[in-house]
Design a protein around this motif. Sequence first.
Motif, short mmCIF file in Angstrom:
data_model
loop_
_atom_site.label_atom_id
_atom_site.label_comp_id
_atom_site.label_asym_id
_atom_site.label_seq_id
_atom_site.Cartn_x
_atom_site.Cartn_y
_atom_site.Cartn_z
N LEU A 82 38.47 35.70 30.65
CA LEU A 82 37.26 35.87 31.67
C LEU A 82 37.41 34.68 32.51
CD1 LEU A 82 34.85 37.05 32.65
CD2 LEU A 82 33.62 35.69 30.93
N LYS A 83 37.78 33.35 32.20
CA LYS A 83 37.89 32.21 33.11
C LYS A 83 39.13 32.47 34.22
CE LYS A 83 38.56 27.27 32.87
NZ LYS A 83 38.54 26.05 31.98
N GLU A 84 40.29 33.03 33.72
CA GLU A 84 41.14 33.36 34.61
C GLU A 84 40.67 34.33 35.78
OE1 GLU A 84 44.67 34.67 32.56
OE2 GLU A 84 44.83 32.61 31.68
N VAL A 85 39.90 35.54 35.13
CA VAL A 85 39.40 36.36 36.25
C VAL A 85 38.55 35.87 37.09
CG1 VAL A 85 37.90 38.43 36.46
CG2 VAL A 85 39.84 38.30 34.76
N ALA A 104 39.03 35.64 41.08
CA ALA A 104 37.99 36.28 41.93
C ALA A 104 37.50 35.36 43.25
CB ALA A 104 36.91 36.56 40.94
N GLU A 105 37.53 33.92 42.91
CA GLU A 105 37.00 32.91 43.79
C GLU A 105 37.88 33.10 45.12
OE1 GLU A 105 35.00 29.47 40.91
OE2 GLU A 105 37.05 29.31 41.62
N THR A 106 39.06 33.56 45.12
CA THR A 106 40.07 33.82 46.33
C THR A 106 39.64 35.14 46.97
OG1 THR A 106 41.91 34.40 44.91
CG2 THR A 106 41.43 32.33 45.14
N TRP A 107 39.24 35.98 46.22
CA TRP A 107 38.83 37.56 46.92
C TRP A 107 37.96 37.34 48.04
CZ3 TRP A 107 37.32 40.42 41.45
CH2 TRP A 107 38.70 40.42 40.62
N ASP A 126 34.86 42.23 47.32
CA ASP A 126 35.37 42.34 46.12
C ASP A 126 34.62 41.50 45.19
OD1 ASP A 126 37.20 43.99 47.22
OD2 ASP A 126 38.81 42.78 46.96
N GLN A 127 33.99 40.32 45.43
CA GLN A 127 33.35 39.45 44.42
C GLN A 127 32.06 40.17 44.40
OE1 GLN A 127 32.99 35.55 45.96
NE2 GLN A 127 35.45 35.06 46.55
N GLU A 128 31.41 40.53 45.44
CA GLU A 128 30.09 41.33 45.25
C GLU A 128 30.41 42.56 44.17
OE1 GLU A 128 29.00 42.26 49.29
OE2 GLU A 128 28.24 40.13 49.37
N GLU A 129 31.71 43.13 44.33
CA GLU A 129 31.47 44.28 43.33
C GLU A 129 31.84 43.97 41.95
OE1 GLU A 129 34.66 47.97 42.73
OE2 GLU A 129 35.39 46.79 44.74
N LEU A 130 32.35 42.90 41.72
CA LEU A 130 32.58 42.33 40.37
C LEU A 130 31.28 41.86 39.82
CD1 LEU A 130 34.41 41.26 38.00
CD2 LEU A 130 34.68 39.28 39.12
#
Length: 75
Positions: free
Chosen positions: A5-8, A12-15, A19-23
């Motif tokens: 989860l930490k890696e995801v 995601a911070e670079t997306w 895409d961040q909103e979708e996550l």
Amino acid sequence: MNKILKEVIEHAETWPVEDQEELAEYAREIEARRTGVYSMSDDERAAVRRGLAEADRGEFVPDEIVTEADKRHDG
């Protein structure tokens, strides 16, 4: 927080924002399933406010359009 989860989240911070909103939406859905409480996003909250304001003004979709939509979904 587990390693996966930490890696995801770090990736995601670079997306792109979309895409961040979708996550975030997926996370809200999982939380809702686990707790029975759904937290709306700001966009959803704004859409609900707009819809309620339209209803207050008596702005509804004509019955004919609703009937046609129902026919398409009864399949």
